[in-house]
Motif scaffolding. Structure first.
Motif, PDB file in Angstrom:
ATOM      1  N   GLU A   1       0.832  -1.208   0.000  1.00 55.11           N
ATOM      2  CA  GLU A   1       0.000   0.000   0.000  1.00 55.11           C
ATOM      3  C   GLU A   1       0.863   1.253   0.000  1.00 55.11           C
ATOM      4  O   GLU A   1       0.586   2.207  -0.723  1.00 55.11           O
ATOM      5  CB  GLU A   1      -0.927   0.006   1.211  1.00 55.11           C
ATOM      6  N   ALA A   2       1.910   1.269   0.796  1.00 56.39           N
ATOM      7  CA  ALA A   2       2.805   2.429   0.844  1.00 56.39           C
ATOM      8  C   ALA A   2       3.467   2.649  -0.505  1.00 56.39           C
ATOM      9  O   ALA A   2       3.507   3.787  -1.012  1.00 56.39           O
ATOM     10  CB  ALA A   2       3.872   2.240   1.929  1.00 56.39           C
ATOM     11  N   MET A   3       3.972   1.580  -1.101  1.00 56.41           N
ATOM     12  CA  MET A   3       4.644   1.714  -2.403  1.00 56.41           C
ATOM     13  C   MET A   3       3.671   2.193  -3.474  1.00 56.41           C
ATOM     14  O   MET A   3       4.018   3.030  -4.306  1.00 56.41           O
ATOM     15  CB  MET A   3       5.292   0.395  -2.804  1.00 56.41           C
ATOM     16  N   LEU A   4       2.441   1.678  -3.448  1.00 51.16           N
ATOM     17  CA  LEU A   4       1.449   2.104  -4.434  1.00 51.16           C
ATOM     18  C   LEU A   4       1.089   3.576  -4.280  1.00 51.16           C
ATOM     19  O   LEU A   4       0.740   4.232  -5.245  1.00 51.16           O
ATOM     20  CB  LEU A   4       0.189   1.232  -4.335  1.00 51.16           C
ATOM     21  N   ARG A   5       1.185   4.098  -3.065  1.00 49.40           N
ATOM     22  CA  ARG A   5       0.916   5.521  -2.814  1.00 49.40           C
ATOM     23  C   ARG A   5       2.128   6.399  -3.116  1.00 49.40           C
ATOM     24  O   ARG A   5       2.053   7.601  -3.064  1.00 49.40           O
ATOM     25  CB  ARG A   5       0.504   5.720  -1.369  1.00 49.40           C
ATOM     26  N   GLY A   6       3.263   5.755  -3.378  1.00 52.39           N
ATOM     27  CA  GLY A   6       4.460   6.520  -3.676  1.00 52.39           C
ATOM     28  C   GLY A   6       5.203   6.988  -2.445  1.00 52.39           C
ATOM     29  O   GLY A   6       6.018   7.900  -2.518  1.00 52.39           O
ATOM     30  N   SER A   7       4.941   6.375  -1.299  1.00 54.81           N
ATOM     31  CA  SER A   7       5.666   6.766  -0.096  1.00 54.81           C
ATOM     32  C   SER A   7       6.639   5.656   0.302  1.00 54.81           C
ATOM     33  O   SER A   7       6.557   4.534  -0.175  1.00 54.81           O
ATOM     34  CB  SER A   7       4.704   7.090   1.050  1.00 54.81           C
ATOM     35  N   VAL A   8       7.563   6.008   1.152  1.00 54.88           N
ATOM     36  CA  VAL A   8       8.606   5.078   1.596  1.00 54.88           C
ATOM     37  C   VAL A   8       8.068   4.268   2.772  1.00 54.88           C
ATOM     38  O   VAL A   8       7.703   4.839   3.804  1.00 54.88           O
ATOM     39  CB  VAL A   8       9.880   5.842   2.028  1.00 54.88           C
ATOM     40  N   PRO A   9       8.007   2.944   2.638  1.00 53.58           N
ATOM     41  CA  PRO A   9       7.535   2.122   3.755  1.00 53.58           C
ATOM     42  C   PRO A   9       8.535   2.124   4.914  1.00 53.58           C
ATOM     43  O   PRO A   9       9.743   2.026   4.702  1.00 53.58           O
ATOM     44  CB  PRO A   9       7.424   0.715   3.169  1.00 53.58           C
ATOM     45  N   ILE A  10       8.019   2.251   6.102  1.00 49.33           N
ATOM     46  CA  ILE A  10       8.808   2.105   7.318  1.00 49.33           C
ATOM     47  C   ILE A  10       8.501   0.710   7.829  1.00 49.33           C
ATOM     48  O   ILE A  10       7.377   0.430   8.244  1.00 49.33           O
ATOM     49  CB  ILE A  10       8.421   3.156   8.365  1.00 49.33           C
ATOM     50  N   VAL A  11       9.475  -0.199   7.724  1.00 53.87           N
ATOM     51  CA  VAL A  11       9.213  -1.599   8.020  1.00 53.87           C
ATOM     52  C   VAL A  11       9.936  -2.075   9.265  1.00 53.87           C
ATOM     53  O   VAL A  11      10.987  -1.562   9.639  1.00 53.87           O
ATOM     54  CB  VAL A  11       9.578  -2.502   6.812  1.00 53.87           C
TER      55      VAL A  11
END
Length: 117
Positions: free
Chosen positions: A43-53
């Motif tokens: 979901e984060a990648m699809l929104r164009g944001s950097v995932p915090i994992v």
């Protein structure tokens, strides 16, 4: 009833506002769920944001990785035939998140300035 319809309309507006905020976010929290990663990463990648994992499996003896030696290795290091690293922020300790985000911003700014030169 009219009140129920108004409540539904209000909830839809709230959901849209939340989606808009997430779509503008530079970083998105994507903590582990039942497994090391969750749909939040996608979901984060699809929104164009950097995932915090979550990378706390490296400091909790692997308990949160459910026996997988290093579930994030591919994302963090790439592979011999795919030498690209995912642009994620890996968190070993959630109390250090502000420092981790600052470091990620510095790294990204440095890479961007090198690309522009």
């Amino acid at each position: 009833s009219t009140t129920d319809d108004q409540d539904d309309d209000h909830r839809d507006d709230d959901d849209r506002d939340e989606d808009d905020d997430e779509a503008r976010a530079l970083f998105s929290l994507a903590p582990a769920g039942d497994t090391w990663s969750s749909g939040r990463v996608l979901e984060a990648m699809l929104r164009g944001s950097v995932p915090i994992v979550d990378a706390t499996y490296r400091t909790d003896g692997g308990a949160s990785a459910k026996g997988c030696a290093d579930p994030a290795r591919f994302w963090r290091d790439g592979a011999p035939d795919f030498p690209h690293k995912a642009p994620f922020v890996f968190v070993d300790d959630w109390t250090t998140l502000p420092d981790d985000l600052r470091a990620a911003l510095v790294t990204a700014a440095t890479a961007l300035s090198c690309d522009l030169l």
